[in-house]
Design an enzyme around this catalytic site. Structure first.
Site, PDB file in Angstrom:
ATOM      1  N   HIS C 213      32.171  -7.331 -45.435  1.00 31.87           N
ATOM      2  CA  HIS C 213      31.178  -6.982 -46.450  1.00 31.87           C
ATOM      3  C   HIS C 213      31.266  -7.862 -47.689  1.00 31.87           C
ATOM      4  CE1 HIS C 213      29.828  -2.763 -44.942  1.00 31.87           C
ATOM      5  NE2 HIS C 213      29.963  -3.617 -43.963  1.00 31.87           N
ATOM      6  N   SER C 217      27.355 -10.410 -42.928  1.00 34.53           N
ATOM      7  CA  SER C 217      27.432 -10.929 -41.564  1.00 34.53           C
ATOM      8  C   SER C 217      26.930 -12.355 -41.478  1.00 34.53           C
ATOM      9  CB  SER C 217      26.582 -10.072 -40.623  1.00 34.53           C
ATOM     10  OG  SER C 217      27.060  -8.759 -40.549  1.00 34.53           O
ATOM     11  N   LYS C 241      19.414   0.155 -34.003  1.00 38.24           N
ATOM     12  CA  LYS C 241      19.698  -0.852 -32.975  1.00 38.24           C
ATOM     13  C   LYS C 241      21.087  -0.621 -32.385  1.00 38.24           C
ATOM     14  CE  LYS C 241      19.318  -5.809 -32.192  1.00 38.24           C
ATOM     15  NZ  LYS C 241      19.206  -7.137 -32.791  1.00 38.24           N
ATOM     16  N   ASP C 242      22.035  -0.212 -33.244  1.00 35.90           N
ATOM     17  CA  ASP C 242      23.375   0.091 -32.757  1.00 35.90           C
ATOM     18  C   ASP C 242      23.362   1.327 -31.855  1.00 35.90           C
ATOM     19  OD1 ASP C 242      25.454  -0.970 -35.592  1.00 35.90           O
ATOM     20  OD2 ASP C 242      24.650  -2.061 -33.874  1.00 35.90           O
ATOM     21  N   GLU C 285      47.192  -5.472 -16.033  1.00 34.30           N
ATOM     22  CA  GLU C 285      45.788  -5.092 -16.083  1.00 34.30           C
ATOM     23  C   GLU C 285      44.934  -6.336 -16.332  1.00 34.30           C
ATOM     24  OE1 GLU C 285      44.213  -1.299 -16.083  1.00 34.30           O
ATOM     25  OE2 GLU C 285      45.453  -2.235 -14.548  1.00 34.30           O
TER      26      GLU C 285
END
Lengths: 257, 176, 419
Positions: C213, C217, C241-242, C285
């Protein structure tokens, strides 16, 4: 925007394809075996109660002599269709250790439904001593503990073919077409008419192999049917929610593009 | 950044629908997360205990474990039964007839947990103090119970609880 | 933009003393976000949500799990069979770990492609690498807890790596084990640390978001925001959108949890741990496979360990290896190709990590390992000097009049370049 979304989905699908390949493609020694149709395969798969009951009979009469089923309790057998009294009767056939009593001694009593399935041997060393040094593994998770699961187990149980020309089998070992290395310490446990099915089905070797494999698939995951049922509802709900949020997003973004 | 429609508010149906779906989803996922705290299947399987009362001699008391707590099974003597039946209801802080508590008078089945603050009362062994009414005595704060397990004196507010049980054969009771 | 209009008196009373509501309003409602973010920017929020899912399911599992070698495996089976919805919570937690890595790896590759690690976001990037390291430690220890064959032997192999350290190596391994082999003390401390580290991750994630922040972005064009015409408020545009992205993600995860719950695991972990019997092929894994491949590719034990750690260490210094002033690969034609080659190299390393260390796999692992380091240490610095980037667009937001992004004739197509 759609191009990105399509790419995203394609990417994730590629991942879901390659990851299982990467995680399963390893052992150079595993022998290919045919895949089978099972009632419990697929997203809508369910167990066949008749198959499970026959398989349970095979386990109890043939396998339980040497193989424990440590994570199954008598009370779990309600899944197979037995009622409370039938389960009490099955349990009562077995003796389990309890105690100490007021004299401080351990004692034996008839099993009750809340008890776990009693193991044939008190410990691994006793099991080995009775089996030429080989340890008969516990069967509660066998379908998940072997690559190929039910298909592999069925192939193994029905795979005691004639030793091919030129192959040799060591002392105390037996030839199996699908066991890695082809030599297994367990002799063929199943034989045609080795059990007499309560429901009258002809107990051929392959029938027994199929039934006991289905039973072991249940023993490995008794909750499978609930899982798949819930899965169908959850996926449908999520697809609906995805569509709703897609249009919600489009609406809100309509003033930006 | 003008709205593409002329509604000043964002309460469009599609948004209400999608947020509602999300809220419904959240509620649906919350249930398993809470239900996992409830007793598991193996715990529930131990929720009943069966016991053969024919092993209890007259005058003897036996303790049986049920759901992790002691259950007192006493094979009462004739004298004990008569004393219990003869009690005046007005003398009892928690009035209850003996017949209500012991449908088969010789065998009394009680939860061995004092109704005051949960100690296990004494009276099961022949050498235990049994209190002034010959039943049970709780050493923690001095509650006295009679031969029917009813509170007579002391801070306990109610009689010793009769657990749910029934005879599944002549001599075998299933508790719980 | 001004602060939120708080009408409720209770809310105002709280906010005056602890300005949570004003804070949230600023960070969510007002926070200016580039308007051109594509779906590759969804993965940060997906990672955060997956972290929450893992913590919630993990805390619940620990209510039923027993961290003792004699009881661990059985306690997990009790969860699967007897605890109400235990099977669901276990499968979500086990598969959630895989999905956490899928999401984070995509998030990292997004950063690599669009130059999100470049100034002024170097520290943001480095905090991210710290999160990755913490995730790997957490996942490694978590996998030991069911005490299956792979749990035990994976722990044995990886803890044994530290014996490669000269002089103090053996003592360090004994310290880690709390004994002379992986045993109960090891299991207990892994359980404790596995419970602890996710909360450390939460702390670093908070720092990561604060750092984000600070400058806001990055965006697909890689150019700085110049004004309000380039941004939109986070809420409602990116919240919705998220939510859409989350719905897609949950659908895919549900498909795996409910219908393919063991597809990313290993059958050997359904066999209780046996210190006397080593599985035919010890495999970690899948999310550790590329690092495992690098470890085995180097024939020397110590150098192999160093190479494995170097593979992550090199990520820390990436902002100083790649000094190209152009952020986004959209405008770096050569780097763009090399990015895809690098991705292919990582996929190859993943596959090779699962293969036995024999024959052609050894050769390929070595080639891919060399290429991995070549990409960071040689290629990126070289490209910084020698690559001719395309012309950057002037701004993110379209000008009010005319089409396109306001680029003069020379390379109008470049401005609309999408990956």
């Amino acid at each position: 925007m759609m191009g990105c979304l399509q790419k995203l989905i394609l990417f994730l699908l590629t991942f879901l394809v390659t990851v299982p390949v990467a995680t399963t493609a390893r052992s150079a020694e595993s022998i290919p075996f045919p895949s089978q149709e099972w009632s419990f395969n697929g997203p809508f798969g369910t167990f066949n109660r008749g198959e499970l009951q026959r398989g349970f009979q095979v386990y109890k009469e043939v396998c339980a002599t040497c193989h424990s089923l440590n994570f199954i309790s008598f009370r779990n057998l309600t899944d197979l269709g037995f009622n409370e009294n039938e389960i009490k009767a099955i349990a009562a056939e077995f003796q389990v250790e309890d105690g100490p009593n007021n004299e401080g001694e351990m004692f034996e009593r008839a099993a009750i439904p809340s008890d776990m399935w009693p193991a044939p041997y008190p410990n691994d060393n006793a099991a080995r001593a009775s089996n030429n040094g080989a340890l008969p593994p516990d069967l509660s998770l066998m379908v998940d503990a072997r690559a190929g699961g039910a298909d592999y187990l069925y192939a193994l149980l029905s795979g005691y073919h004639e030793i091919p020309q030129g192959k040799e089998v060591g002392e105390g070992m037996y030839y199996n077409a699908y066991y890695p290395g082809n030599q297994i310490a367990m002799p063929s446990p199943l034989v045609d008419d080795g059990v007499e099915y309560v429901d009258g089905t002809r107990a051929t070797l392959v029938q027994q192999a199929r039934d006991v494999t289905a039973f072991l698939a249940w023993a490995t995951e008794p909750n499978m049917e609930q899982r798949k049922r819930m899965g169908v509802m959850v996926i449908i709900f999520l697809l609906v929610m995805t569509v709703l949020f897609y249009y919600s997003k489009k609406k809100i973004w309509s003033d930006v593009h | 950044m003008a709205d593409s429609n002329d509604q000043p508010t964002r309460r469009d149906f599609i948004h209400v629908a999608s947020v509602s779906a999300a809220a419904l989803g959240a509620a649906c996922i919350a249930w398993p997360l809470i239900d996992q705290l409830n007793p598991a299947a193996d715990t529930l399987a131990l929720s009943t205990t069966e016991f053969d009362v024919s092993g209890v001699q007259e005058g003897m008391s036996v303790s049986v474990v049920w759901r992790g707590k002691p259950v007192f099974v006493r094979h009462r003597t004739k004298a004990e039964i008569e004393e219990a039946a003869a009690a005046e209801l007005s003398d009892l802080p928690d009035p209850q007839t003996d017949a209500d508590r012991a449908p088969r008078p010789e065998i009394l089945v009680l939860l061995g947990v004092c109704t005051h603050l949960g100690c296990v009362p004494l009276g099961q062994k022949a050498t235990d103090p049994k209190g002034e009414w010959g039943g049970w005595f709780c050493p923690c704060h001095g509650s006295h119970y009679d031969t029917s397990g009813r509170i007579r004196k002391g801070p306990a507010p109610t009689n010793l609880v009769i657990p749910p049980y029934k005879y599944i054969s002549d001599n075998v009771i299933k508790i719980g | 933009m001004s602060g939120p209009k708080l009408t409720n008196p209770v809310v105002r009373w709280i906010d005056h003393r602890l300005p949570v509501f004003t804070f949230l309003h600023h960070e969510m409602h007002e926070y200016p976000t580039p308007k051109n973010l594509n779906y590759w920017w969804n993965f940060g929020s997906l990672a955060g949500i997956t972290l929450v899912i893992m913590i919630v399911t993990g805390i619940i599992l620990s209510m039923h799990y027993t961290a003792h070698v004699d009881h661990a495996f059985q306690s997990v089976e009790r969860i699967m069979r007897d605890v109400n919805y235990g099977w669901l919570i276990r499968y979500i937690h086990a598969n959630g770990a895989s999905f956490f890595f899928i999401v984070v790896y995509i998030h990292i590759f997004r950063g690599l492609y669009y130059g999100s690690y470049k100034a002024p976001r170097e520290l943001l990037w480095m905090l991210g690498v710290v999160i990755l390291l913490l995730m790997m430690a957490t996942a490694f220890m978590g996998y030991v807890l069911p005490w299956g064959q792979m749990s035990f032997w994976g722990a044995t192999v990886i803890t044994n790596l530290f014996s490669a350290i000269p002089l103090v190596g053996e003592s360090i391994v004994t310290l880690l084990w709390g004994g002379f082999s992986v045993d109960n003390p090891t299991l207990n401390r892994f359980f404790s640390l596995h419970y602890l580290l996710p909360f450390v991750i939460v702390g670093v994630v908070v720092l990561h978001i604060i750092a984000l922040h600070r400058f806001g972005s990055n965006n697909p064009l890689g150019i700085d925001v110049r004004g309000d015409q380039d941004t939109i408020s986070f809420h409602p545009y990116y919240t919705v959108k998220d939510m859409f992205g989350l719905s897609v993600f949950l659908t895919i995860m549900a498909a795996v949890v409910f219908f393919l719950p063991n597809s990313m695991g290993h059958p050997d972990n359904y066999i209780p741990a046996n210190p006397m019997v080593t599985p035919a092929h010890i495999v970690p894994e899948w999310y550790f496979l590329p690092f495992y491949a690098i470890l085995r590719a180097v024939p020397d034990k110590l150098l192999g360990v160093l190479a494995m750690f170097a593979a992550i260490a090199v990520l820390f210094v990436l902002p100083w290896l790649d000094r190209s002033p152009v952020r986004s690969a959209s405008f770096r034609p050569i780097y763009k190709i090399m990015f895809w080659v690098f991705l292919l190299d990582c996929v190859a390393l993943t596959y090779l990590g699962a293969m036995p260390a024999e024959g052609i796999y050894v050769v390929l692992s070595r080639l891919c390992t060399v290429y991995y380091f070549f990409h960071f240490i040689v290629l990126l610095p070289a490209l910084s000097i020698f690559e001719t980037p395309r012309s950057l667009p002037r701004s993110i937001g379209k000008p009010v009049l005319g089409g396109g992004n306001g680029i003069p004739a020379p390379a109008p197509a470049a401005a609309r370049e999408k990956p």
